[in-house]
Design an enzyme around this catalytic site. Structure first.
Site: not given
Length: 382
Positions: A134, A188, A191, A194, A198, A215, A241, A244
């Site tokens: 990360d 996806c 679709c 998400c 949001c 975000c 959050c 999504c």
């Protein structure tokens, strides 16, 4: 040892040490990612938390000159909290995103990757490896996508067939030329749940691109005053959050409790809000220090707790909030307390804001106090 045989042994060892998915990718330049990152920069969509230059983030050999392959790993985390405590009128609670439940995943994944690197060195003593989780320069998602861990969804998360998007990602650059795995097909389709769900419209374009500046996961980590338009959007979120991910059909019914390290402690993952307002540094480190959501310190979390109390219009918090508004040394916390007191909207709250304004010397705090008092005018009109 043949690399094909070594690859299979690495896959087996990875399972033994608690890695749920592993994939192998080439260390070629991430050309498509580079173009996307350039567009992000041009549009000012970046969060500012990104590490490294554009070249370092897309060219593995800048980080390890001998790079031949990248090993990507994924570890699943829970999507539901067992026996989760309820937020009540008498005891309002905030919420940390699922990726911050349990022990900081950076620590857990790095430990797994370092074990994997040590195993490789036992088999290939002249192997050269570089581990990242990360906070490294490479995009975990781009590596995972290339390595066939999952496909990159419109919500910008890697979606795996087995665990949905509820996975942590990490990688290891190595000088061993492994045969790369095949990427998965994007499924996806049409679709856009998400994107529609949001709260701030942070998922832009045709999906798969994020304006980090909008975000909520990013906004909850900032340290300054939260822009007005987002204060009503964050609700009771203290950190991060999950919207999504929650609405994604690929995550329906997904909830894995494989690793005890990631099981949430109720009073940490859903903390009582009022005690957070005046928590000491020592208490904060003891309670929240082991989780990833503590990395920015207590200030953003306390600011978010104040906004959450305003969101709930929690009258039981007024005394504590007045204390914070009058005596906290940090302007962002004093000002946010004043705004939230106005949001709660009792006569006691408005009177306290007016009294505090006569002594306040910080211009931004005074501005927030005026905004808090605007709620009084609005309630009079209504």
């Amino acid at each position: 040892m043949q690399t094909d045989q070594l690859k299979q042994e690495i896959i087996q060892y990875a399972k033994q040490i608690g890695i749920d998915k592993i994939g192998f990718a080439s260390a070629d330049i991430f050309g498509e990612l580079k173009e996307r990152l350039k567009r992000q920069q041009e549009l000012s969509y970046q969060s500012g938390f990104e590490k490294g230059s554009l070249e370092e983030r897309t060219e593995p050999q800048r980080l390890l000159p001998e790079a031949q392959s990248i090993i990507s790993i994924a570890i699943a985390y829970p999507s539901r909290m067992k026996n989760a405590p309820k937020s009540t009128k008498e005891e309002r609670r905030g919420l940390f995103a699922r990726a911050s439940w349990g022990i900081d995943y950076h620590v857990v994944l790095r430990e797994r990757l370092e074990k994997l690197a040590a195993f490789i060195l036992e088999q290939v003593p002249d192997a050269v490896n570089k581990v990242m989780v990360d906070t490294g320069e490479l995009s975990d998602r781009a590596v995972a996508e290339r390595a066939g861990i999952g496909f990159s969804g419109k919500n910008t998360s890697i979606i795996t067939p087995e665990y949905g998007s509820f996975v942590y990602l990490g990688e290891m650059i190595t000088n061993i030329p492994f045969l790369p795995d095949e990427p998965l097909e994007d499924s996806c389709g049409d679709c856009r749940k998400c994107m529609d769900a949001c709260p701030t419209g942070a998922l832009v374009g045709d999906g798969g691109q994020l304006n980090a500046q909008r975000c909520i996961a990013f906004l909850t980590q900032t340290k300054d005053f939260l822009p007005d338009e987002f204060r009503t959007k964050i609700g009771n979120r203290i950190y991060g959050c999950d919207t999504c991910q929650q609405v994604c059909p690929k995550n329906k019914g997904i909830d894995f409790h494989i690793h005890p390290e990631f099981e949430p402690e109720h009073d940490i993952a859903k903390p009582k809000l009022i005690p957070m307002l005046q928590i000491s540094n020592r208490e904060f480190k003891e309670k929240f220090g082991p989780i990833s959501g503590a990395w920015r310190g207590k200030k953003p979390l306390q600011r978010n707790a104040l906004i959450a109390l305003g969101h709930y219009k929690d009258k039981t918090a007024i005394t504590e909030m007045i204390e914070v508004m009058n005596n906290d040394p940090r302007p962002v916390i004093r000002g946010t307390a004043a705004w939230s007191l106005g949001k709660i909207g009792t006569e006691e709250a408005f009177r306290a804001i007016k009294d505090a304004m006569t002594k306040e010397t910080d211009e931004q705090v005074c501005f927030e106090m005026k905004k808090g008092l605007e709620f009084q005018k609005q309630s009079a009109v209504n």
